[in-house]
Design a protein around this motif. Sequence first.
Motif, short mmCIF file in Angstrom:
data_model
loop_
_atom_site.label_atom_id
_atom_site.label_comp_id
_atom_site.label_asym_id
_atom_site.label_seq_id
_atom_site.Cartn_x
_atom_site.Cartn_y
_atom_site.Cartn_z
N GLY A 65 1.01 -1.15 -0.12
CA GLY A 65 -0.02 0.14 0.16
C GLY A 65 0.97 0.92 -0.24
N THR A 66 0.02 2.16 0.03
CA THR A 66 0.12 3.80 0.02
C THR A 66 1.45 4.27 0.92
OG1 THR A 66 -1.29 4.66 -0.40
CG2 THR A 66 -0.50 4.01 -1.92
N GLY A 67 0.25 3.95 2.36
CA GLY A 67 0.88 4.59 3.41
C GLY A 67 1.18 6.03 3.54
N ASP A 68 0.88 7.00 2.61
CA ASP A 68 1.17 8.57 2.67
C ASP A 68 0.15 9.02 3.87
OD1 ASP A 68 1.59 10.60 2.22
OD2 ASP A 68 1.96 10.48 0.39
N SER A 69 1.04 9.23 5.07
CA SER A 69 0.02 10.00 5.76
C SER A 69 -0.39 11.68 5.67
CB SER A 69 1.11 9.82 7.49
OG SER A 69 2.55 10.55 7.20
N GLY A 70 0.03 12.15 4.41
CA GLY A 70 -0.46 13.21 4.29
C GLY A 70 0.76 13.65 4.49
N SER A 71 2.44 13.49 4.47
CA SER A 71 3.53 14.52 4.45
C SER A 71 4.89 13.97 3.56
CB SER A 71 4.07 14.03 6.35
OG SER A 71 5.03 12.88 5.95
N GLY A 72 3.94 13.15 3.07
CA GLY A 72 4.78 12.79 1.77
C GLY A 72 5.89 12.08 2.26
N ILE A 73 5.97 10.96 3.52
CA ILE A 73 6.01 9.72 4.07
C ILE A 73 5.43 8.12 3.42
CG2 ILE A 73 8.15 8.97 5.42
CD1 ILE A 73 8.67 11.71 4.42
N ASN A 74 6.01 7.54 2.76
CA ASN A 74 5.44 6.58 2.39
C ASN A 74 5.68 5.37 3.63
OD1 ASN A 74 4.54 3.65 1.58
ND2 ASN A 74 5.22 4.07 -0.46
N TRP A 75 4.52 5.54 4.17
CA TRP A 75 4.95 4.38 6.32
C TRP A 75 4.16 3.31 5.94
CZ3 TRP A 75 8.23 6.08 9.51
CH2 TRP A 75 8.18 7.78 9.45
N ASP A 76 3.79 2.97 5.08
CA ASP A 76 3.67 1.53 4.63
C ASP A 76 5.27 0.46 4.00
OD1 ASP A 76 0.80 1.04 5.91
OD2 ASP A 76 0.06 1.06 3.50
N THR A 150 10.36 14.36 9.73
CA THR A 150 10.63 13.81 8.18
C THR A 150 10.20 14.36 6.96
OG1 THR A 150 8.79 11.88 8.44
CG2 THR A 150 11.18 11.84 8.92
N SER A 151 8.79 15.30 7.51
CA SER A 151 8.08 16.01 6.39
C SER A 151 9.10 17.55 6.10
CB SER A 151 6.81 16.35 6.87
OG SER A 151 6.35 17.27 7.65
N ARG A 152 9.51 17.73 7.47
CA ARG A 152 10.68 19.09 6.96
C ARG A 152 11.67 18.69 6.29
NH1 ARG A 152 10.91 24.03 7.35
NH2 ARG A 152 12.08 23.97 8.78
N ILE A 153 12.19 17.21 6.42
CA ILE A 153 13.22 17.06 5.25
C ILE A 153 12.42 16.72 3.67
CG2 ILE A 153 14.75 15.21 4.70
CD1 ILE A 153 14.89 14.56 7.67
N VAL A 154 11.68 16.51 3.92
CA VAL A 154 10.87 16.61 2.04
C VAL A 154 10.95 17.55 1.87
CG1 VAL A 154 9.27 15.62 1.14
CG2 VAL A 154 10.25 13.76 2.89
N THR A 155 9.84 18.77 2.88
CA THR A 155 9.77 20.14 1.76
C THR A 155 11.12 20.42 1.16
OG1 THR A 155 7.86 20.12 3.32
CG2 THR A 155 9.12 22.03 2.88
N VAL A 184 12.70 9.35 2.95
CA VAL A 184 13.34 9.16 4.33
C VAL A 184 12.27 7.94 5.27
CG1 VAL A 184 12.08 10.59 6.47
CG2 VAL A 184 13.18 11.59 3.96
N GLY A 185 11.85 7.61 4.00
CA GLY A 185 11.12 6.13 4.27
C GLY A 185 11.43 4.97 4.99
N GLN A 186 12.31 5.47 3.51
CA GLN A 186 13.41 3.52 4.05
C GLN A 186 14.36 4.01 4.70
OE1 GLN A 186 15.99 3.37 0.08
NE2 GLN A 186 16.06 1.45 0.74
N LEU A 298 22.05 7.70 -1.20
CA LEU A 298 20.90 7.82 -0.08
C LEU A 298 20.52 7.50 0.48
CD1 LEU A 298 19.36 10.68 -3.14
CD2 LEU A 298 21.15 11.05 -1.52
N SER A 299 20.89 6.02 1.02
CA SER A 299 20.20 5.60 1.47
C SER A 299 20.41 4.38 2.55
CB SER A 299 18.80 4.00 0.36
OG SER A 299 19.79 3.12 -0.28
N SER A 300 21.20 5.53 3.04
CA SER A 300 22.54 4.64 3.63
C SER A 300 22.20 4.84 5.20
CB SER A 300 23.88 5.41 3.79
OG SER A 300 24.41 6.15 3.93
#
Length: 468
Positions: A65-76, A150-155, A184-186, A298-300
């Motif tokens: 699933g997508t699991g996007d909480s509205g912040s752009g992070i895929n929490w699923d 995390t949403s601050r990072i994405v923004t 960030v989700g990863q 980037l995912s280290s």
Amino acid sequence: MPNDPDDESGRRSGGSGSGAGSGGPGGGNPEMPGDFPFGDPQQMAQMLRQFADMMAAAPAPGSAGTGDSGSGINWDMAKNIARHTVSQQGDASIGPLQYAQVSEALRLADLWLNEATPLPSGVQTTEAWSRAEWVERTMSTWTRLCDPLTSRIVTSMGQNMPEEMQSMAGPLMGMMQQMGGMLVGQQAGQAIGELAGEVIGSTDVGLPLAGEGRAALLPHGVEKFGEGLQIPEEEVRLYLAAREAALHRLYAHVPWLRSHLLGLVEEYAAGMSFDMSGLEERLGGIDASDPEALQEALSSGEGLFQPEDTPQQKASLSRLETTLALIEGWVSVVVDEAVRGRLPQAGALAEATRRRRATGGPAEHTFATLVGLELRPRRLREAAALWSALTEARGSEGRDALWEHPDLMPSGSDLDDPEGFVSGGSAGDDQLDLDISQFTEGLEDRGPEDGEGGPGKGGPESGPRDGA
């Protein structure tokens, strides 16, 4: 794949479009600045597009699933990565005997606490979890706790891009933020999965991660905590059960505490700014023809950006650390009183717990991995000394009356002088604030937390005092 996005990017960045397609090292657009961050802009645009395609084609293990909480992070995706991390480490299921041992320890320890605090029991259910079950049951709270950060990072992945990048990227800016949400989700999933291998129960971060009233211990975490202590496992389990039950009492009967702590995390996030040099350094030397290398870079395990200290951020962090220290200090004092005379090795267990929290518990490492925030009660010893002095001067009821309202709580500066706080509150200083007498008698209004608990991240004066 069509080349139109590349051509369009070249026209926007180079005006006439000359030089398009020469985006290799040494062959960039001659009209672009020589010191353009991330290397050649067309190479970067191609790299972003290739990486997005690769991420879309390769979802996380077990993603459903997508699991996007509205912040752009895929929490699923984060949850599935966390479960995958746990399974790689090995995660035995909990047997009936272990479940019964944990439930019995939680119930017995909760009875002991009746003699140490007037706050009634906050335990509604007792459970024993595997690491995978801890991930499942705590993920919703991690989502809420991490989202402001995390949403601050994405923004920032869009807002903090250099002007040269923004002018040539155009539609790629949205893709950049989407890519940031996946990355960030990863990272969050990897960090939470590693944390699952270290935690003891549902309250390791000073917050009931599975909701109030749901007390739980991880038998494998309890066993790991007791390694090397040479203390019977039953005694270790009872002591840790008392800490779990005590924190549930606090949150069950201090209704403002949970929202107050989450609000401090949000306040900290609002003051964050980022140094982009770390991201530039990682991207600068990557070959655009190797998107897998970009993903690996980037995912280290390191944070995507380095948060910069700002005055607002320092003040917020000081208030957050003070609150965590007061919570942890209260739990320590109440538990020590509850188990005194019942657990022969209570002193050694208390010291092992303080050392674990003061030198870097699992919560600190998780948040440091994500964005640099350390949920660490740096002034734990000072907070415990203050609660002990209050107990001696006012008894457990007078001590716990401070939790009735956040304005009654000690501030960071009060941790420097616990005796002064105790004597000041009992000296009949009600003339300082007539309104506060409506809440309690004989308690001084200490005012809002002033954020002076130490400069920066706890201040140099607080760290050594909380050491092992």
